[in-house]
Scaffold this motif. Structure first.
Motif, PDB file in Angstrom:
ATOM      1  N   LEU A 158      -5.073 -25.298 -30.817  1.00  0.00           N
ATOM      2  CA  LEU A 158      -6.256 -25.518 -29.984  1.00  0.00           C
ATOM      3  C   LEU A 158      -6.129 -24.822 -28.635  1.00  0.00           C
ATOM      4  CD1 LEU A 158      -8.949 -27.258 -30.190  1.00  0.00           C
ATOM      5  CD2 LEU A 158      -7.803 -28.826 -28.627  1.00  0.00           C
ATOM      6  N   VAL A 159      -4.944 -24.869 -28.036  1.00  0.00           N
ATOM      7  CA  VAL A 159      -4.771 -24.291 -26.690  1.00  0.00           C
ATOM      8  C   VAL A 159      -4.072 -22.934 -26.733  1.00  0.00           C
ATOM      9  CG1 VAL A 159      -4.683 -26.616 -25.710  1.00  0.00           C
ATOM     10  CG2 VAL A 159      -2.553 -25.444 -26.278  1.00  0.00           C
ATOM     11  N   GLY A 160      -3.761 -22.457 -27.945  1.00  0.00           N
ATOM     12  CA  GLY A 160      -3.037 -21.190 -28.070  1.00  0.00           C
ATOM     13  C   GLY A 160      -3.947 -19.985 -28.152  1.00  0.00           C
ATOM     14  N   LYS A 161      -3.402 -18.884 -28.675  1.00  0.00           N
ATOM     15  CA  LYS A 161      -4.120 -17.616 -28.685  1.00  0.00           C
ATOM     16  C   LYS A 161      -4.715 -17.267 -30.044  1.00  0.00           C
ATOM     17  CE  LYS A 161      -1.321 -15.622 -24.958  1.00  0.00           C
ATOM     18  NZ  LYS A 161      -2.426 -15.744 -23.979  1.00  0.00           N
ATOM     19  N   LYS A 162      -4.482 -18.091 -31.062  1.00  0.00           N
ATOM     20  CA  LYS A 162      -5.019 -17.787 -32.393  1.00  0.00           C
ATOM     21  C   LYS A 162      -6.547 -17.740 -32.356  1.00  0.00           C
ATOM     22  CE  LYS A 162      -1.284 -19.582 -35.281  1.00  0.00           C
ATOM     23  NZ  LYS A 162      -0.930 -20.499 -36.390  1.00  0.00           N
ATOM     24  N   ARG A 163      -7.083 -16.772 -33.140  1.00  0.00           N
ATOM     25  CA  ARG A 163      -8.523 -16.567 -33.106  1.00  0.00           C
ATOM     26  C   ARG A 163      -9.177 -16.709 -34.488  1.00  0.00           C
ATOM     27  NH1 ARG A 163     -10.681 -15.364 -28.701  1.00  0.00           N
ATOM     28  NH2 ARG A 163     -12.517 -14.439 -29.691  1.00  0.00           N
ATOM     29  N   ALA A 164      -8.556 -17.485 -35.352  1.00  0.00           N
ATOM     30  CA  ALA A 164      -9.209 -17.787 -36.630  1.00  0.00           C
ATOM     31  C   ALA A 164     -10.520 -18.526 -36.349  1.00  0.00           C
ATOM     32  CB  ALA A 164      -8.297 -18.652 -37.496  1.00  0.00           C
ATOM     33  N   ARG A 165     -11.513 -18.290 -37.180  1.00  0.00           N
ATOM     34  CA  ARG A 165     -12.850 -18.816 -36.907  1.00  0.00           C
ATOM     35  C   ARG A 165     -12.851 -20.327 -36.715  1.00  0.00           C
ATOM     36  NH1 ARG A 165     -17.467 -17.257 -41.084  1.00  0.00           N
ATOM     37  NH2 ARG A 165     -16.929 -15.208 -40.233  1.00  0.00           N
ATOM     38  N   GLU A 166     -12.129 -21.047 -37.599  1.00  0.00           N
ATOM     39  CA  GLU A 166     -12.162 -22.505 -37.508  1.00  0.00           C
ATOM     40  C   GLU A 166     -11.474 -23.006 -36.234  1.00  0.00           C
ATOM     41  OE1 GLU A 166      -8.701 -21.297 -40.195  1.00  0.00           O
ATOM     42  OE2 GLU A 166     -10.810 -20.734 -39.895  1.00  0.00           O
ATOM     43  N   ILE A 167     -10.474 -22.267 -35.772  1.00  0.00           N
ATOM     44  CA  ILE A 167      -9.779 -22.674 -34.543  1.00  0.00           C
ATOM     45  C   ILE A 167     -10.655 -22.406 -33.325  1.00  0.00           C
ATOM     46  CG2 ILE A 167      -7.766 -22.227 -33.069  1.00  0.00           C
ATOM     47  CD1 ILE A 167      -6.180 -21.623 -35.623  1.00  0.00           C
ATOM     48  N   ILE A 168     -11.318 -21.249 -33.304  1.00  0.00           N
ATOM     49  CA  ILE A 168     -12.219 -20.939 -32.191  1.00  0.00           C
ATOM     50  C   ILE A 168     -13.337 -21.980 -32.115  1.00  0.00           C
ATOM     51  CG2 ILE A 168     -13.967 -19.311 -31.376  1.00  0.00           C
ATOM     52  CD1 ILE A 168     -12.232 -17.049 -32.410  1.00  0.00           C
ATOM     53  N   HIS A 169     -13.872 -22.351 -33.274  1.00  0.00           N
ATOM     54  CA  HIS A 169     -14.944 -23.351 -33.295  1.00  0.00           C
ATOM     55  C   HIS A 169     -14.462 -24.681 -32.713  1.00  0.00           C
ATOM     56  CE1 HIS A 169     -18.526 -25.439 -34.663  1.00  0.00           C
ATOM     57  NE2 HIS A 169     -17.769 -26.343 -35.264  1.00  0.00           N
ATOM     58  N   ALA A 170     -13.295 -25.150 -33.158  1.00  0.00           N
ATOM     59  CA  ALA A 170     -12.757 -26.419 -32.655  1.00  0.00           C
ATOM     60  C   ALA A 170     -12.495 -26.338 -31.153  1.00  0.00           C
ATOM     61  CB  ALA A 170     -11.473 -26.770 -33.404  1.00  0.00           C
ATOM     62  N   ARG A 171     -11.966 -25.200 -30.711  1.00  0.00           N
ATOM     63  CA  ARG A 171     -11.646 -25.024 -29.282  1.00  0.00           C
ATOM     64  C   ARG A 171     -12.911 -25.082 -28.427  1.00  0.00           C
ATOM     65  NH1 ARG A 171      -9.144 -19.844 -29.301  1.00  0.00           N
ATOM     66  NH2 ARG A 171      -7.250 -20.897 -30.017  1.00  0.00           N
ATOM     67  N   GLN A 172     -13.951 -24.376 -28.871  1.00  0.00           N
ATOM     68  CA  GLN A 172     -15.191 -24.371 -28.097  1.00  0.00           C
ATOM     69  C   GLN A 172     -15.856 -25.746 -28.090  1.00  0.00           C
ATOM     70  OE1 GLN A 172     -17.600 -21.148 -29.641  1.00  0.00           O
ATOM     71  NE2 GLN A 172     -16.521 -19.619 -28.398  1.00  0.00           N
ATOM     72  N   ILE A 173     -15.762 -26.454 -29.205  1.00  0.00           N
ATOM     73  CA  ILE A 173     -16.308 -27.818 -29.255  1.00  0.00           C
ATOM     74  C   ILE A 173     -15.568 -28.714 -28.266  1.00  0.00           C
ATOM     75  CG2 ILE A 173     -16.439 -29.903 -30.684  1.00  0.00           C
ATOM     76  CD1 ILE A 173     -18.590 -27.975 -31.430  1.00  0.00           C
ATOM     77  N   ALA A 174     -14.240 -28.614 -28.245  1.00  0.00           N
ATOM     78  CA  ALA A 174     -13.444 -29.452 -27.336  1.00  0.00           C
ATOM     79  C   ALA A 174     -13.778 -29.143 -25.879  1.00  0.00           C
ATOM     80  CB  ALA A 174     -11.958 -29.229 -27.602  1.00  0.00           C
ATOM     81  N   ILE A 175     -13.909 -27.861 -25.556  1.00  0.00           N
ATOM     82  CA  ILE A 175     -14.255 -27.469 -24.182  1.00  0.00           C
ATOM     83  C   ILE A 175     -15.635 -27.997 -23.815  1.00  0.00           C
ATOM     84  CG2 ILE A 175     -14.849 -25.477 -22.751  1.00  0.00           C
ATOM     85  CD1 ILE A 175     -12.561 -23.956 -24.173  1.00  0.00           C
ATOM     86  N   TYR A 176     -16.584 -27.851 -24.728  1.00  0.00           N
ATOM     87  CA  TYR A 176     -17.941 -28.323 -24.471  1.00  0.00           C
ATOM     88  C   TYR A 176     -17.957 -29.838 -24.215  1.00  0.00           C
ATOM     89  CZ  TYR A 176     -22.664 -29.930 -25.564  1.00  0.00           C
ATOM     90  OH  TYR A 176     -23.885 -30.556 -25.518  1.00  0.00           O
ATOM     91  N   LEU A 177     -17.237 -30.593 -25.040  1.00  0.00           N
ATOM     92  CA  LEU A 177     -17.212 -32.047 -24.885  1.00  0.00           C
ATOM     93  C   LEU A 177     -16.528 -32.459 -23.583  1.00  0.00           C
ATOM     94  CD1 LEU A 177     -16.455 -33.139 -28.562  1.00  0.00           C
ATOM     95  CD2 LEU A 177     -18.590 -33.491 -27.305  1.00  0.00           C
ATOM     96  N   CYS A 178     -15.499 -31.732 -23.186  1.00  0.00           N
ATOM     97  CA  CYS A 178     -14.837 -32.029 -21.907  1.00  0.00           C
ATOM     98  C   CYS A 178     -15.807 -31.844 -20.748  1.00  0.00           C
ATOM     99  CB  CYS A 178     -13.618 -31.129 -21.717  1.00  0.00           C
ATOM    100  SG  CYS A 178     -12.220 -31.552 -22.786  1.00  0.00           S
ATOM    101  N   ARG A 179     -16.560 -30.778 -20.816  1.00  0.00           N
ATOM    102  CA  ARG A 179     -17.522 -30.518 -19.750  1.00  0.00           C
ATOM    103  C   ARG A 179     -18.628 -31.581 -19.738  1.00  0.00           C
ATOM    104  NH1 ARG A 179     -18.567 -28.139 -14.791  1.00  0.00           N
ATOM    105  NH2 ARG A 179     -20.753 -27.497 -14.681  1.00  0.00           N
ATOM    106  N   GLN A 180     -19.124 -31.924 -20.918  1.00  0.00           N
ATOM    107  CA  GLN A 180     -20.247 -32.853 -21.008  1.00  0.00           C
ATOM    108  C   GLN A 180     -19.838 -34.291 -20.703  1.00  0.00           C
ATOM    109  OE1 GLN A 180     -21.779 -34.395 -24.759  1.00  0.00           O
ATOM    110  NE2 GLN A 180     -23.746 -33.441 -24.273  1.00  0.00           N
ATOM    111  N   MET A 181     -18.708 -34.732 -21.257  1.00  0.00           N
ATOM    112  CA  MET A 181     -18.342 -36.141 -21.159  1.00  0.00           C
ATOM    113  C   MET A 181     -17.554 -36.469 -19.892  1.00  0.00           C
ATOM    114  SD  MET A 181     -17.423 -37.000 -25.157  1.00  0.00           S
ATOM    115  CE  MET A 181     -17.666 -38.773 -24.978  1.00  0.00           C
ATOM    116  N   LEU A 182     -16.870 -35.467 -19.324  1.00  0.00           N
ATOM    117  CA  LEU A 182     -16.049 -35.726 -18.143  1.00  0.00           C
ATOM    118  C   LEU A 182     -16.643 -35.126 -16.878  1.00  0.00           C
ATOM    119  CD1 LEU A 182     -12.514 -35.062 -19.680  1.00  0.00           C
ATOM    120  CD2 LEU A 182     -13.755 -37.217 -19.494  1.00  0.00           C
TER     121      LEU A 182
END
Length: 530
Positions: free
Chosen positions: A457-481
């Motif tokens: 999640l916090v690394g440099k891998k750019r597989a599609r499913e990892i990028i999707h999870a990472r962007q979702i986590a960032i979005y939720l951090c911004r929205q909820m916190l």
């Protein structure tokens, strides 16, 4: 009067009714779309309804408004007659002809009385809209407030507890018996809004004609407290009332799992136990299984459910399922997902302000009727405050209304001000940003949901499913916190611009992608329940 002129006059009548105080225009639109003007002369109007349910509802709740509108428009008193249009005679569903006599009532559902259900609010299709009921009774003399769709004391639907969307505290005793009438969870007391209209319409369609292929199975999903179980119980009640010869079985997944474990444990000692377990469900004409997401990881139970499911649907008997997420997001074998999705799949979204306000109003009206206090009311500014402050969970909204009602009646404070209510409900609502959550909390839940590691999640891998999870986590951090982009970026090893792009990207995708919105709502619910 020709048909075109008749339709025009009827539209004027509908518009007049919607202009009256205490009338919800959305409910008029939904209900009156099922009425058709047939004849009109001076002082007389004849209407036809699609079915007995619509006819009865209109006669009980809108007949006087129709007469008033006609009198206001034409200055003469009117007689209004409503009949059921039987012209397009529809063949009885296969389920109704399976046996010659009445089917045996399903056995007792253990644990129903311990749960409490909330109704709630979604899209097009014509069925009728009614009004909501209540839940969350206060620990005093409880007025007869109608049931809702979630357990008053639970924060989430849990497999260990009785279904939180099932019973009503005020009628728990009634619901602890056979699968007969389940208190007030009916189509009539379900408040309709844009967020739930499609699911409601499809539930009515199934109740009126169970077993139709395009809606078999019917799968309703949405997060806890939005009204899934209310719709399922409404189907149960409607079929029991209008087609008593059909056998209807409602069960939540926790009870189903318990039944299966008991039958399996006793199998060696009593060979009939396992057979009796399957027979209960296989002989149902309408089988309703609530919260099927709790069967994930229960392979043997799922296999049995799958067998029962296939047998019933192949015989034209109706299956209705509910879950807190779409079939594709339930961690089960692909064949189950495919079959669960093979009929009609409809979601219930969080209610908009107008729908929540409608629920508040209907709850107040229900209290007036149950207590015979026709003069009782909650000021409009307080009603709006409750609607705006509550989360999407309808049980929270209804319990807030209950608190205000008790404060005004039981504690003899009929003149509560808005400031008084703010103080009363100061710690009641769960909506808004959570101050106790951390970025690590959100990261952990997203990692579990999408099955990625923290390093990924916090690394440099750019597989599609990892990028999707990472962007979702960032979005939720911004929205909820509501944290600055830089602060979020440090926890993801990203810079300010990358975090900003992730948030913007998810926001854009949400506009077009309903499944993504559903994923995010599921994650928010999971995170809020930490």
């Amino acid at each position: 009067m020709n048909s075109e002129k008749l339709e025009q006059v009827w539209q004027e009548v509908c518009d007049q009714i919607k202009s009256y105080n205490n009338i919800d225009p959305t409910q008029v639109n939904a209900f009156f779309s099922r009425l058709h003007p047939q004849a009109m002369s001076e002082g007389f109007l004849m209407l036809t309804a699609d079915n007995d349910f619509i006819k009865t509802w209109i006669e009980r709740h809108y007949a006087e408004f129709i007469k008033q509108a006609l009198a206001d428009l034409y200055q003469v008193p009117f007689t209004v007659v409503i009949e059921v249009d039987l012209a397009p005679a529809v063949p009885a569903p296969a389920t109704a002809q399976r046996s010659g006599g009445p089917s045996e009532t399903a056995p007792t559902i253990a644990g129903e009385a311990a749960s409490a259900k909330t109704p709630t609010p979604a899209e097009p299709a014509a069925p009728a809209p009614p009004q909501n009921s209540a839940e969350h009774a206060a620990p005093m003399t409880t007025p007869n407030l109608a049931g809702t769709d979630a357990d008053a004391s639970s924060t989430a639907d849990g497999p260990a507890a009785a279904n939180p969307e099932s019973a009503n505290p005020s009628v728990a005793g009634m619901e602890n018996g056979a699968d007969g009438p389940t208190s007030t969870l009916t189509f009539e007391n379900f408040v309709i809004g844009d967020s739930n209209r499609m699911a409601y319409s499809m539930a009515v369609a199934v109740a009126e004609m169970p077993g139709k292929a395009h809606l078999n199975p019917l799968f309703i999903y949405g997060k806890s407290g939005l009204g899934k179980t209310h719709l399922m119980r409404a189907i149960q009640n409607y079929v029991n009332e209008t087609m008593p010869h059909l056998s209807v079985v409602y069960v939540d997944s926790a009870e189903l799992l318990s039944d299966y474990m008991e039958a399996s444990a006793a199998h060696d000692k009593e060979k009939s136990s396992y057979k009796n377990f399957k027979t209960r469900y296989e002989e149902a004409d309408v089988l309703l299984i609530d919260d099927v997401q709790y069967l994930q990881g229960k392979k043997q139970t799922l296999d049995i459910v799958f067998q029962i499911f296939n047998k019933l649907t192949s015989q034209g008997r109706q299956v209705v399922l509910s879950a807190d997420r779409a079939p594709k997001n339930i961690d089960i074998d692909e064949r189950y997902k495919s079959r669960f999705n093979s009929g009609g799949t409809f979601d219930i979204q969080p209610p908009e302000i107008e729908t929540k306000l409608g629920i508040v109003k209907s709850f107040v009206e229900e209290y007036r009727e149950s207590e015979g206090s026709r003069d009782f009311d909650i000021p409009a500014d307080i009603q709006m405050y409750i609607a705006e402050s509550s989360s999407s969970n309808i049980r929270e909204l209804k319990s807030a209304v209950t608190k205000v009602i008790y404060q005004m009646t039981f504690f003899n404070q009929p003149n509560l001000s808005l400031d008084d209510v703010r103080s009363l409900l100061e710690n009641h609502f769960s909506g808004g940003p959570s101050k106790r959550l951390t970025i690590a909390d959100i990261q952990k839940e997203v990692e579990t949901f999408y099955r990625v590691s923290h390093a990924e999640l916090v690394g440099k891998k750019r597989a599609r499913e990892i990028i999707h999870a990472r962007q979702i986590a960032i979005y939720l951090c911004r929205q909820m916190l509501d944290l600055p982009f830089n602060d979020i970026g440090k926890k993801f090893n990203r810079d300010h611009s990358t975090v900003m792009y992730s948030v913007t990207n998810i926001e854009e995708k949400m506009k077009e992608n309903r499944e993504l919105r559903e994923e995010l709502e599921t994650l928010r619910q999971i995170i809020r329940e930490i």
